[in-house]
Each structure stands twice: as structure tokens, then as C-alpha cells.
Scaffold this motif. Structure first.
Motif, PDB file in Angstrom:
ATOM      1  N   GLY A  25      -7.066   4.596  -2.226  1.00 43.34           N
ATOM      2  CA  GLY A  25      -6.086   5.089  -1.272  1.00 43.34           C
ATOM      3  C   GLY A  25      -4.679   4.696  -1.672  1.00 43.34           C
ATOM      4  O   GLY A  25      -4.475   3.926  -2.611  1.00 43.34           O
ATOM      5  N   ARG A  26      -3.736   5.191  -0.927  1.00 39.80           N
ATOM      6  CA  ARG A  26      -2.340   4.971  -1.263  1.00 39.80           C
ATOM      7  C   ARG A  26      -1.772   3.717  -0.603  1.00 39.80           C
ATOM      8  O   ARG A  26      -2.300   3.236   0.392  1.00 39.80           O
ATOM      9  N   GLY A  27      -0.692   3.255  -1.179  1.00 41.69           N
ATOM     10  CA  GLY A  27       0.069   2.198  -0.543  1.00 41.69           C
ATOM     11  C   GLY A  27      -0.427   0.788  -0.757  1.00 41.69           C
ATOM     12  O   GLY A  27       0.026  -0.120  -0.055  1.00 41.69           O
ATOM     13  N   PHE A  28      -1.306   0.609  -1.730  1.00 39.99           N
ATOM     14  CA  PHE A  28      -1.901  -0.719  -1.920  1.00 39.99           C
ATOM     15  C   PHE A  28      -0.840  -1.798  -2.088  1.00 39.99           C
ATOM     16  O   PHE A  28      -0.960  -2.882  -1.523  1.00 39.99           O
ATOM     17  N   SER A  29       0.189  -1.520  -2.839  1.00 44.91           N
ATOM     18  CA  SER A  29       1.203  -2.539  -3.135  1.00 44.91           C
ATOM     19  C   SER A  29       1.978  -2.967  -1.897  1.00 44.91           C
ATOM     20  O   SER A  29       2.664  -3.984  -1.917  1.00 44.91           O
ATOM     21  N   SER A  30       1.865  -2.214  -0.830  1.00 44.89           N
ATOM     22  CA  SER A  30       2.568  -2.553   0.403  1.00 44.89           C
ATOM     23  C   SER A  30       1.743  -3.432   1.335  1.00 44.89           C
ATOM     24  O   SER A  30       2.271  -3.995   2.287  1.00 44.89           O
ATOM     25  N   TYR A  31       0.459  -3.495   1.079  1.00 43.51           N
ATOM     26  CA  TYR A  31      -0.433  -4.232   1.978  1.00 43.51           C
ATOM     27  C   TYR A  31      -0.430  -5.724   1.689  1.00 43.51           C
ATOM     28  O   TYR A  31      -0.420  -6.156   0.538  1.00 43.51           O
ATOM     29  N   THR A  32      -0.478  -6.508   2.749  1.00 46.07           N
ATOM     30  CA  THR A  32      -0.866  -7.902   2.620  1.00 46.07           C
ATOM     31  C   THR A  32      -2.384  -7.929   2.500  1.00 46.07           C
ATOM     32  O   THR A  32      -3.086  -7.320   3.309  1.00 46.07           O
ATOM     33  N   MET A  33      -2.870  -8.625   1.468  1.00 48.20           N
ATOM     34  CA  MET A  33      -4.305  -8.692   1.231  1.00 48.20           C
ATOM     35  C   MET A  33      -4.819 -10.086   1.567  1.00 48.20           C
ATOM     36  O   MET A  33      -4.170 -11.086   1.266  1.00 48.20           O
ATOM     37  N   GLY A  34      -5.979 -10.125   2.181  1.00 48.00           N
ATOM     38  CA  GLY A  34      -6.545 -11.404   2.563  1.00 48.00           C
ATOM     39  C   GLY A  34      -8.003 -11.521   2.173  1.00 48.00           C
ATOM     40  O   GLY A  34      -8.684 -10.518   1.951  1.00 48.00           O
ATOM     41  N   TRP A  35      -8.452 -12.748   2.078  1.00 47.09           N
ATOM     42  CA  TRP A  35      -9.866 -13.069   1.898  1.00 47.09           C
ATOM     43  C   TRP A  35     -10.309 -13.933   3.083  1.00 47.09           C
ATOM     44  O   TRP A  35      -9.618 -14.882   3.448  1.00 47.09           O
TER      45      TRP A  35
END
Length: 124
Positions: A25-35
Motif C-alpha cells: 500500500g501507499r504512504g509507508f514512509s509516513s507511518y509510525t511503525m511499532g512492534w
């Protein structure tokens, strides 16, 4: 956005694993990613998070110095390098994404998208 976590397995105490979470999907670089992780009989807990820029990282106190979260925006992938693993790290690990950069990254309820989980088992 769809997330696919991988890399879990069985490892002896003191060993290492690297988890990966591939996003579509689009916009990955804008997301805060968590574990996050959830051990049997316990609630899901925050482990680590990384802002979209990759400059700000956050960790659960018990994993600081042992785990490292990173991302490759060109590959739409976030990683969790886990070193010096302990039996208490045994859990199902989930990756997740937040659209808002202002949301509290520690709260699972703030995350918009979740991966399916990957099991990490650390033997003593």
C-alpha cells in the motif's frame, strides 16, 4: 495498508533473531511503525516504535540495549533486531502502523493496521 510479519522461530537464550514486517500500500514512509508482543496469558505490550522519518525510536525499558527497530522505506519494510534474547521475550510479536505522527505509539488502540503475528520462542 497490509502488514506481513515474519522471522520468528525458536532460539536459545542469548541468541538473536531479526523480525521483518513488509507493508503493502501507499504512504509507508509516513507511518509510525511499532512492534508489540503478547505472551501466553498476558496482555499485548508495546516493544518498540519508529517514526516515519526513522530518526525517533522508542523502546520498552526491558528491551533497551538488546532490541533495535529500523526501517527501509524503499522496501516498505520495518525490522526488529533482537539480541541477547531471554526466555521472558517469548511471545507472539506483531507489527503495526499508525497514520498519525501525533498518536501515542505506546497504545495498541492507536494503531490503524496490524500484521498477523510471528511466534518467538526463547529456550533457557
Amino acid at each position: 495498508v497490509q502488514l506481513q510479519a515474519s522471522g520468528g522461530g525458536l532460539v536459545q537464550a542469548g541468541g538473536s533473531l531479526r523480525l521483518s514486517c513488509a507493508a503493502s500500500g501507499r504512504g509507508f514512509s509516513s507511518y509510525t511503525m511499532g512492534w508489540f508482543r503478547q505472551a501466553p496469558g498476558k496482555e499485548r505490550e508495546f516493544v518498540a516504535a519508529l517514526r516515519g522519518s526513522g530518526t525517533n525510536t522508542y523502546y520498552l525499558d526491558s528491551v533497551k540495549g538488546r532490541f533495535t527497530i529500523s526501517r527501509d522505506n524503499a522496501k516498505n519494510t520495518v525490522y526488529l533486531q533482537m539480541n541477547s534474547l531471554k526466555p521472558e521475550d517469548t511471545a507472539v510479536y506483531y507489527c503495526a502502523a499508525i497514520w498519525s505522527s501525533l498518536a501515542d505509539y505506546r497504545l495498541s488502540s492507536n494503531y490503524n493496521y496490524w500484521g498477523q503475528g510471528t511466534l518467538v520462542t526463547v529456550s533457557s
